[in-house]
Scaffold this motif. Structure first.
Motif, PDB file in Angstrom:
ATOM      1  N   ARG A   1     -10.414 -10.977  -6.346  1.00 45.11           N
ATOM      2  CA  ARG A   1      -9.726 -12.262  -6.151  1.00 45.11           C
ATOM      3  C   ARG A   1      -8.289 -12.182  -6.660  1.00 45.11           C
ATOM      4  N   THR A   2      -8.117 -11.621  -7.844  1.00 46.10           N
ATOM      5  CA  THR A   2      -6.783 -11.518  -8.434  1.00 46.10           C
ATOM      6  C   THR A   2      -5.873 -10.632  -7.594  1.00 46.10           C
ATOM      7  N   ALA A   3      -6.387  -9.495  -7.148  1.00 47.82           N
ATOM      8  CA  ALA A   3      -5.584  -8.575  -6.328  1.00 47.82           C
ATOM      9  C   ALA A   3      -5.155  -9.243  -5.019  1.00 47.82           C
ATOM     10  N   LEU A   4      -6.081  -9.921  -4.369  1.00 49.53           N
ATOM     11  CA  LEU A   4      -5.753 -10.602  -3.115  1.00 49.53           C
ATOM     12  C   LEU A   4      -4.746 -11.717  -3.348  1.00 49.53           C
TER      13      LEU A   4
ATOM     14  N   ASN B   1      -3.045  -2.971   1.200  1.00 53.45           N
ATOM     15  CA  ASN B   1      -2.301  -4.235   1.251  1.00 53.45           C
ATOM     16  C   ASN B   1      -1.743  -4.464   2.645  1.00 53.45           C
ATOM     17  N   GLU B   2      -1.297  -3.392   3.284  1.00 58.53           N
ATOM     18  CA  GLU B   2      -0.751  -3.495   4.637  1.00 58.53           C
ATOM     19  C   GLU B   2      -1.825  -3.936   5.628  1.00 58.53           C
ATOM     20  N   GLN B   3      -3.037  -3.392   5.497  1.00 59.01           N
ATOM     21  CA  GLN B   3      -4.138  -3.807   6.376  1.00 59.01           C
ATOM     22  C   GLN B   3      -4.457  -5.281   6.165  1.00 59.01           C
ATOM     23  N   LEU B   4      -4.469  -5.700   4.904  1.00 61.02           N
ATOM     24  CA  LEU B   4      -4.741  -7.096   4.580  1.00 61.02           C
ATOM     25  C   LEU B   4      -3.711  -8.005   5.229  1.00 61.02           C
TER      26      LEU B   4
END
Length: 125
Positions: free
Chosen positions: A14-17, A109-112
């Motif tokens: 959750r924090t990373a997102l 992160n790029e995929q997200l």
């Protein structure tokens, strides 16, 4: 500013997102499970839901099914690393339920950000 509801039972995820999405200019609301997320949806406008599949209380597949009925126009991105079933089985189920995007953990992160951008893009008229 577009608003994203992130649902994951793992605090680190959750924090990373939240960090990645906030840095990209999105407003982020967090929930630890599907039950909590559905309560959050009653409190404010959300443009996109990103949900993990394997969670306590109400899993991501149940959330996607409920959102399809209660918020039919709300795009959903489903992510999973697997669980009782292989990750690709969960992701196929999510796609059949109308998920606008799927992410298999681990993802970059790029995929997200690409998946989020595509999910938020309105369909052509």
């Amino acid at each position: 500013m577009q608003s994203i509801l992130v649902i994951d039972d793992q605090a680190e995820m959750r924090t990373a997102l939240q960090l990645v999405l906030s840095a990209a200019g999105y407003q982020v609301t967090l929930a630890t499970n599907g039950k909590e997320a559905l309560q959050a949806l009653l409190k404010g406008k959300v443009d996109l839901v990103i949900t993990d599949v394997v969670m306590p209380e109400k899993d991501g597949i149940e959330v996607a099914m409920e959102l399809r009925k209660t918020h039919p126009g709300l795009p959903v991105v489903v992510m999973t690393g697997g669980g009782k079933l292989k990750a690709d089985v969960y992701l196929r189920m999510a796609r059949s339920l109308g998920a606008k995007g799927i992410l298999q953990k681990p993802f970059s992160n790029e995929q997200l950000l690409l998946t989020v951008a595509l999910a938020l893009t309105p369909p052509p008229a």
